[in-house]
Write a protein that holds these residues in place. Structure first.
Motif, PDB file in Angstrom:
ATOM      1  N   LEU A  21       0.832  -1.210   0.000  1.00  0.00           N
ATOM      2  CA  LEU A  21       0.000   0.000   0.000  1.00  0.00           C
ATOM      3  C   LEU A  21       0.863   1.254   0.000  1.00  0.00           C
ATOM      4  O   LEU A  21       0.563   2.227  -0.689  1.00  0.00           O
ATOM      5  N   ILE A  22       1.956   1.211   0.749  1.00  0.00           N
ATOM      6  CA  ILE A  22       2.850   2.368   0.865  1.00  0.00           C
ATOM      7  C   ILE A  22       3.798   2.476  -0.331  1.00  0.00           C
ATOM      8  O   ILE A  22       4.031   3.567  -0.850  1.00  0.00           O
ATOM      9  N   LEU A  23       4.321   1.343  -0.778  1.00  0.00           N
ATOM     10  CA  LEU A  23       5.412   1.355  -1.760  1.00  0.00           C
ATOM     11  C   LEU A  23       4.990   1.252  -3.219  1.00  0.00           C
ATOM     12  O   LEU A  23       5.751   1.648  -4.103  1.00  0.00           O
ATOM     13  N   LEU A  24       3.822   0.711  -3.512  1.00  0.00           N
ATOM     14  CA  LEU A  24       3.423   0.463  -4.898  1.00  0.00           C
ATOM     15  C   LEU A  24       2.268   1.361  -5.327  1.00  0.00           C
ATOM     16  O   LEU A  24       1.339   1.587  -4.565  1.00  0.00           O
ATOM     17  N   PRO A  25       2.328   1.840  -6.558  1.00  0.00           N
ATOM     18  CA  PRO A  25       1.169   2.581  -7.079  1.00  0.00           C
ATOM     19  C   PRO A  25       0.041   1.585  -7.376  1.00  0.00           C
ATOM     20  O   PRO A  25       0.265   0.526  -7.957  1.00  0.00           O
ATOM     21  N   MET A  26      -1.175   1.922  -6.939  1.00  0.00           N
ATOM     22  CA  MET A  26      -2.320   1.028  -7.107  1.00  0.00           C
ATOM     23  C   MET A  26      -3.542   1.800  -7.560  1.00  0.00           C
ATOM     24  O   MET A  26      -3.676   2.987  -7.266  1.00  0.00           O
ATOM     25  N   HIS A  27      -4.430   1.073  -8.216  1.00  0.00           N
ATOM     26  CA  HIS A  27      -5.741   1.637  -8.521  1.00  0.00           C
ATOM     27  C   HIS A  27      -6.443   1.862  -7.183  1.00  0.00           C
ATOM     28  O   HIS A  27      -6.249   1.121  -6.221  1.00  0.00           O
ATOM     29  N   TRP A  28      -7.293   2.867  -7.098  1.00  0.00           N
ATOM     30  CA  TRP A  28      -7.887   3.226  -5.810  1.00  0.00           C
ATOM     31  C   TRP A  28      -8.725   2.099  -5.208  1.00  0.00           C
ATOM     32  O   TRP A  28      -8.778   1.946  -3.991  1.00  0.00           O
ATOM     33  N   ILE A  29      -9.359   1.281  -6.037  1.00  0.00           N
ATOM     34  CA  ILE A  29     -10.159   0.174  -5.512  1.00  0.00           C
ATOM     35  C   ILE A  29      -9.251  -0.862  -4.842  1.00  0.00           C
ATOM     36  O   ILE A  29      -9.548  -1.357  -3.747  1.00  0.00           O
ATOM     37  N   VAL A  30      -8.140  -1.173  -5.477  1.00  0.00           N
ATOM     38  CA  VAL A  30      -7.178  -2.118  -4.904  1.00  0.00           C
ATOM     39  C   VAL A  30      -6.583  -1.535  -3.621  1.00  0.00           C
ATOM     40  O   VAL A  30      -6.402  -2.237  -2.627  1.00  0.00           O
ATOM     41  N   ALA A  31      -6.317  -0.224  -3.632  1.00  0.00           N
ATOM     42  CA  ALA A  31      -5.767   0.438  -2.448  1.00  0.00           C
ATOM     43  C   ALA A  31      -6.757   0.364  -1.277  1.00  0.00           C
ATOM     44  O   ALA A  31      -6.341   0.162  -0.125  1.00  0.00           O
ATOM     45  N   VAL A  87      -8.960  -2.020  -0.742  1.00  0.00           N
ATOM     46  CA  VAL A  87      -8.931  -3.405  -0.269  1.00  0.00           C
ATOM     47  C   VAL A  87      -7.695  -3.635   0.605  1.00  0.00           C
ATOM     48  O   VAL A  87      -7.783  -4.221   1.690  1.00  0.00           O
ATOM     49  N   PHE A  88      -6.537  -3.173   0.146  1.00  0.00           N
ATOM     50  CA  PHE A  88      -5.316  -3.323   0.940  1.00  0.00           C
ATOM     51  C   PHE A  88      -5.393  -2.530   2.242  1.00  0.00           C
ATOM     52  O   PHE A  88      -4.921  -2.991   3.285  1.00  0.00           O
ATOM     53  N   ALA A  89      -5.994  -1.342   2.205  1.00  0.00           N
ATOM     54  CA  ALA A  89      -6.137  -0.540   3.421  1.00  0.00           C
ATOM     55  C   ALA A  89      -7.053  -1.236   4.425  1.00  0.00           C
ATOM     56  O   ALA A  89      -6.767  -1.255   5.629  1.00  0.00           O
ATOM     57  N   ALA A  90      -8.133  -1.824   3.931  1.00  0.00           N
ATOM     58  CA  ALA A  90      -9.047  -2.556   4.824  1.00  0.00           C
ATOM     59  C   ALA A  90      -8.336  -3.753   5.456  1.00  0.00           C
ATOM     60  O   ALA A  90      -8.455  -3.990   6.666  1.00  0.00           O
ATOM     61  N   ALA A  91      -7.584  -4.491   4.671  1.00  0.00           N
ATOM     62  CA  ALA A  91      -6.834  -5.637   5.202  1.00  0.00           C
ATOM     63  C   ALA A  91      -5.782  -5.167   6.200  1.00  0.00           C
ATOM     64  O   ALA A  91      -5.563  -5.812   7.234  1.00  0.00           O
ATOM     65  N   THR A  92      -5.137  -4.036   5.927  1.00  0.00           N
ATOM     66  CA  THR A  92      -4.150  -3.474   6.853  1.00  0.00           C
ATOM     67  C   THR A  92      -4.804  -3.156   8.190  1.00  0.00           C
ATOM     68  O   THR A  92      -4.248  -3.459   9.254  1.00  0.00           O
ATOM     69  N   LEU A  93      -5.986  -2.569   8.159  1.00  0.00           N
ATOM     70  CA  LEU A  93      -6.701  -2.239   9.397  1.00  0.00           C
ATOM     71  C   LEU A  93      -7.091  -3.496  10.176  1.00  0.00           C
ATOM     72  O   LEU A  93      -7.030  -3.508  11.404  1.00  0.00           O
ATOM     73  N   VAL A  94      -7.472  -4.551   9.481  1.00  0.00           N
ATOM     74  CA  VAL A  94      -7.823  -5.811  10.144  1.00  0.00           C
ATOM     75  C   VAL A  94      -6.599  -6.367  10.869  1.00  0.00           C
ATOM     76  O   VAL A  94      -6.682  -6.760  12.042  1.00  0.00           O
TER      77      VAL A  94
END
Length: 178
Positions: free
Chosen positions: A29-39, A41-48
């Protein structure tokens, strides 16, 4: 009063799983450019994974004390339930396998507007369950079938006629069978 803790041996795996999950979700999430939808999903998983790590840390910092008066959880989210205020007793089993051979128990107590959950990975879990069960019996609280089956598996109660058949346990007899 007896003091009980969650040991590092029991929580080490949770810390490792939480850290690995956090690294696998937060770093991309921090290091790679991502489409906002993928970001998202990764942010939600990070919070979990972050919530899991915080929960593990809270259990690690908690000390549970139990005696004839009640149970006290000392720590960041400490609480106290006096046995005279006990309103609910539930003992649940969570299996990690289909054959139900591996898993853990969780004691869920309520009373005085408070709730306390204690997992079987804590030292002296059987002692805490025994004190809570005695208090529930003294208050004539209804103990559900699932909790009774789990108390039976811990050896804290004996099977009663009627319930024993439902749990697949044969009640003991005083003499030889005919």
């Amino acid at each position: 009063m007896t003091a009980h803790r969650y040991g590092m041996a029991e929580l080490g795996g949770d810390y490792a799983r939480g850290a690995a999950g956090l690294a696998l979700t937060a770093l991309p999430l921090i290091l790679l450019p991502m489409h906002w939808i993928v970001a998202v999903v990764f942010a939600a998983a990070t919070l979990v994974f972050l919530a899991f790590l915080v929960r593990t840390w809270l259990r690690h910092r908690s000390v549970i004390e139990a005696d004839g008066q009640g149970v006290v959880a000392h720590g960041p989210l400490g609480t106290r339930i006096a046995w005279r205020d006990l309103t609910s007793f539930k003992l649940r089993y969570f299996s990690v396998r289909r054959d139900r051979q591996k898993g853990w128990m969780q004691l869920d107590l309520r009373g005085g507007g408070r709730r306390l959950r204690i997992e079987s990975t804590i030292s002296g879990f059987d002692e805490i369950v025994s004190l809570a069960h005695d208090a529930a019996l003294a208050k004539t609280l209804t103990i559900d079938d699932s909790s009774q089956a789990n108390l039976l598996s811990l050896g804290m109660i004996t099977p009663q006629a009627g319930l024993a058949e439902r749990w697949g346990v044969r009640p003991a007899t005083d003499g030889p069978e005919e």
